[in-house]
Design a protein around this motif. Structure first.
Motif, PDB file in Angstrom:
ATOM      1  N   ALA A 118       0.826  -1.212   0.000  1.00 15.14           N
ATOM      2  CA  ALA A 118       0.000   0.000   0.000  1.00 15.14           C
ATOM      3  C   ALA A 118       0.859   1.260   0.000  1.00 15.14           C
ATOM      4  O   ALA A 118       0.543   2.234  -0.687  1.00 15.14           O
ATOM      5  CB  ALA A 118      -0.929  -0.012   1.222  1.00 15.14           C
ATOM      6  N   ILE A 119       1.969   1.235   0.753  1.00 21.76           N
ATOM      7  CA  ILE A 119       2.837   2.412   0.824  1.00 21.76           C
ATOM      8  C   ILE A 119       3.475   2.708  -0.524  1.00 21.76           C
ATOM      9  O   ILE A 119       3.524   3.859  -0.973  1.00 21.76           O
ATOM     10  CB  ILE A 119       3.922   2.209   1.907  1.00 21.76           C
ATOM     11  CG1 ILE A 119       3.297   2.292   3.308  1.00 21.76           C
ATOM     12  CG2 ILE A 119       5.037   3.244   1.766  1.00 21.76           C
ATOM     13  CD1 ILE A 119       4.256   1.967   4.431  1.00 21.76           C
ATOM     14  N   PHE A 120       3.966   1.674  -1.206  1.00 16.31           N
ATOM     15  CA  PHE A 120       4.634   1.882  -2.489  1.00 16.31           C
ATOM     16  C   PHE A 120       3.671   2.324  -3.591  1.00 16.31           C
ATOM     17  O   PHE A 120       4.108   2.793  -4.642  1.00 16.31           O
ATOM     18  CB  PHE A 120       5.364   0.611  -2.918  1.00 16.31           C
ATOM     19  CG  PHE A 120       6.596   0.320  -2.085  1.00 16.31           C
ATOM     20  CD1 PHE A 120       7.464   1.336  -1.715  1.00 16.31           C
ATOM     21  CD2 PHE A 120       6.878  -0.968  -1.656  1.00 16.31           C
ATOM     22  CE1 PHE A 120       8.585   1.081  -0.948  1.00 16.31           C
ATOM     23  CE2 PHE A 120       7.997  -1.241  -0.884  1.00 16.31           C
ATOM     24  CZ  PHE A 120       8.859  -0.210  -0.529  1.00 16.31           C
ATOM     25  N   PRO A 123       0.896   8.094  -4.059  1.00 18.14           N
ATOM     26  CA  PRO A 123       1.278   8.901  -5.226  1.00 18.14           C
ATOM     27  C   PRO A 123       2.597   9.645  -5.096  1.00 18.14           C
ATOM     28  O   PRO A 123       3.281   9.878  -6.091  1.00 18.14           O
ATOM     29  CB  PRO A 123       0.105   9.896  -5.369  1.00 18.14           C
ATOM     30  CG  PRO A 123      -0.518   9.935  -4.004  1.00 18.14           C
ATOM     31  CD  PRO A 123      -0.326   8.586  -3.421  1.00 18.14           C
ATOM     32  N   THR A 124       2.972  10.087  -3.875  1.00 23.02           N
ATOM     33  CA  THR A 124       4.177  10.912  -3.728  1.00 23.02           C
ATOM     34  C   THR A 124       5.175  10.269  -2.769  1.00 23.02           C
ATOM     35  O   THR A 124       4.805   9.459  -1.906  1.00 23.02           O
ATOM     36  CB  THR A 124       3.821  12.314  -3.200  1.00 23.02           C
ATOM     37  OG1 THR A 124       3.282  12.199  -1.875  1.00 23.02           O
ATOM     38  CG2 THR A 124       2.800  12.992  -4.103  1.00 23.02           C
ATOM     39  N   LYS A 125       6.436  10.683  -2.924  1.00 23.12           N
ATOM     40  CA  LYS A 125       7.494  10.175  -2.054  1.00 23.12           C
ATOM     41  C   LYS A 125       7.284  10.636  -0.616  1.00 23.12           C
ATOM     42  O   LYS A 125       7.529   9.886   0.334  1.00 23.12           O
ATOM     43  CB  LYS A 125       8.844  10.671  -2.563  1.00 23.12           C
ATOM     44  CG  LYS A 125      10.043   9.913  -2.024  1.00 23.12           C
ATOM     45  CD  LYS A 125      10.187   8.576  -2.713  1.00 23.12           C
ATOM     46  CE  LYS A 125      11.491   7.897  -2.308  1.00 23.12           C
ATOM     47  NZ  LYS A 125      11.645   6.577  -2.935  1.00 23.12           N
ATOM     48  N   LEU A 129       7.044   8.247   2.701  1.00 24.15           N
ATOM     49  CA  LEU A 129       7.917   8.346   3.871  1.00 24.15           C
ATOM     50  C   LEU A 129       7.123   8.626   5.135  1.00 24.15           C
ATOM     51  O   LEU A 129       7.404   8.064   6.203  1.00 24.15           O
ATOM     52  CB  LEU A 129       8.956   9.448   3.655  1.00 24.15           C
ATOM     53  CG  LEU A 129      10.007   9.163   2.578  1.00 24.15           C
ATOM     54  CD1 LEU A 129      10.886  10.385   2.351  1.00 24.15           C
ATOM     55  CD2 LEU A 129      10.867   7.962   2.967  1.00 24.15           C
ATOM     56  N   LYS A 130       6.119   9.496   5.046  1.00 21.93           N
ATOM     57  CA  LYS A 130       5.316   9.829   6.217  1.00 21.93           C
ATOM     58  C   LYS A 130       4.531   8.619   6.697  1.00 21.93           C
ATOM     59  O   LYS A 130       4.458   8.352   7.903  1.00 21.93           O
ATOM     60  CB  LYS A 130       4.365  10.985   5.876  1.00 21.93           C
ATOM     61  CG  LYS A 130       3.563  11.477   7.066  1.00 21.93           C
ATOM     62  CD  LYS A 130       2.688  12.660   6.681  1.00 21.93           C
ATOM     63  CE  LYS A 130       1.883  13.138   7.890  1.00 21.93           C
ATOM     64  NZ  LYS A 130       1.014  14.294   7.535  1.00 21.93           N
ATOM     65  N   THR A 131       3.954   7.874   5.780  1.00 24.17           N
ATOM     66  CA  THR A 131       3.177   6.687   6.161  1.00 24.17           C
ATOM     67  C   THR A 131       4.070   5.604   6.729  1.00 24.17           C
ATOM     68  O   THR A 131       3.738   4.968   7.737  1.00 24.17           O
ATOM     69  CB  THR A 131       2.409   6.144   4.939  1.00 24.17           C
ATOM     70  OG1 THR A 131       1.630   7.199   4.359  1.00 24.17           O
ATOM     71  CG2 THR A 131       1.489   5.006   5.339  1.00 24.17           C
TER      72      THR A 131
END
Length: 206
Positions: A118-120, A123-125, A129-131
């Protein structure tokens, strides 16, 4: 308590899975009754698995020393003082270890496989990173708990050529390191605690 802690890590992994993979249903999935049932299951499982330990230890004859080669009364350290065959205790201990650690690590791995997927796909980097950062403390706590635990259990049963002082060191690390690291692991992400610690550190020019 170790089995309970392992179960809590599984529950936390499930919480992270729901929060990241299905966030809109988090409050409806993890309701108070569901959380209460999870807690009850964690307590009951650990109680049922560890209940045979004192009965097994009591059933063996002890005819030599009563001094264990350990700094606390770990089950396998106690039954090793017996003057009879203790394979039943040893096999049951391995069954508990692999039932608890093996199953729990498997569940955690499945949960984090879905979480990483799900993290990958975010939409954004920055969002990735935050998740992922919300899972960092949990992952560190898991590693701090399971790595010394596995070393302690396996060296007691298979490390016949391992020096005694190393057995004792690993067993003590298993009990002491996770509780010592957990406040640091979880506290470092709390802004109020982090800011207060930085205030206590000496600064250049002062």
């Amino acid at each position: 308590f170790s089995a309970m802690e392992s179960g809590i890590f599984v529950a936390m992994a499930f919480d992270r899975y729901v929060a990241i993979c299905d966030p809109l249903r988090h409050s409806t999935t993890l309701t108070n009754p569901v959380v209460a049932r999870i807690c009850l299951a964690v307590v009951l499982r650990s109680g049922m698995l560890t209940l045979p330990y004192p009965f097994l230890a009591r059933s063996w004859p002890y005819c030599t020393t009563n001094i264990i080669l350990q700094s606390y009364c770990e089950h396998i350290a106690v039954v090793k003082l017996s003057c009879t065959d203790i394979h039943v205790s040893s096999y049951y201990g391995l069954f508990v270890v692999f039932s608890v650690i093996g199953l729990d690590v498997s569940f955690i791995a499945v949960s984090y496989t879905h979480i990483l997927w799900a993290i990958f796909h975010l939409p954004t980097k920055d969002a990735q990173l935050k998740t992922f950062g919300t899972c960092g403390s949990h992952i560190c706590a898991i590693l701090a708990f399971y790595i010394p635990a596995l070393f302690s259990f396996l060296t007691h049963r298979f490390g016949h050529n391992v020096p005694l002082h190393f057995h004792i060191l690993i067993a003590n690390m298993y009990l002491l390191v996770p509780p010592m690291l957990n406040p640091i692991i979880y506290g470092v992400r709390t802004k109020g605690i982090r800011d207060r610690v930085l205030q206590l550190l000496p600064h250049k020019g002062t």
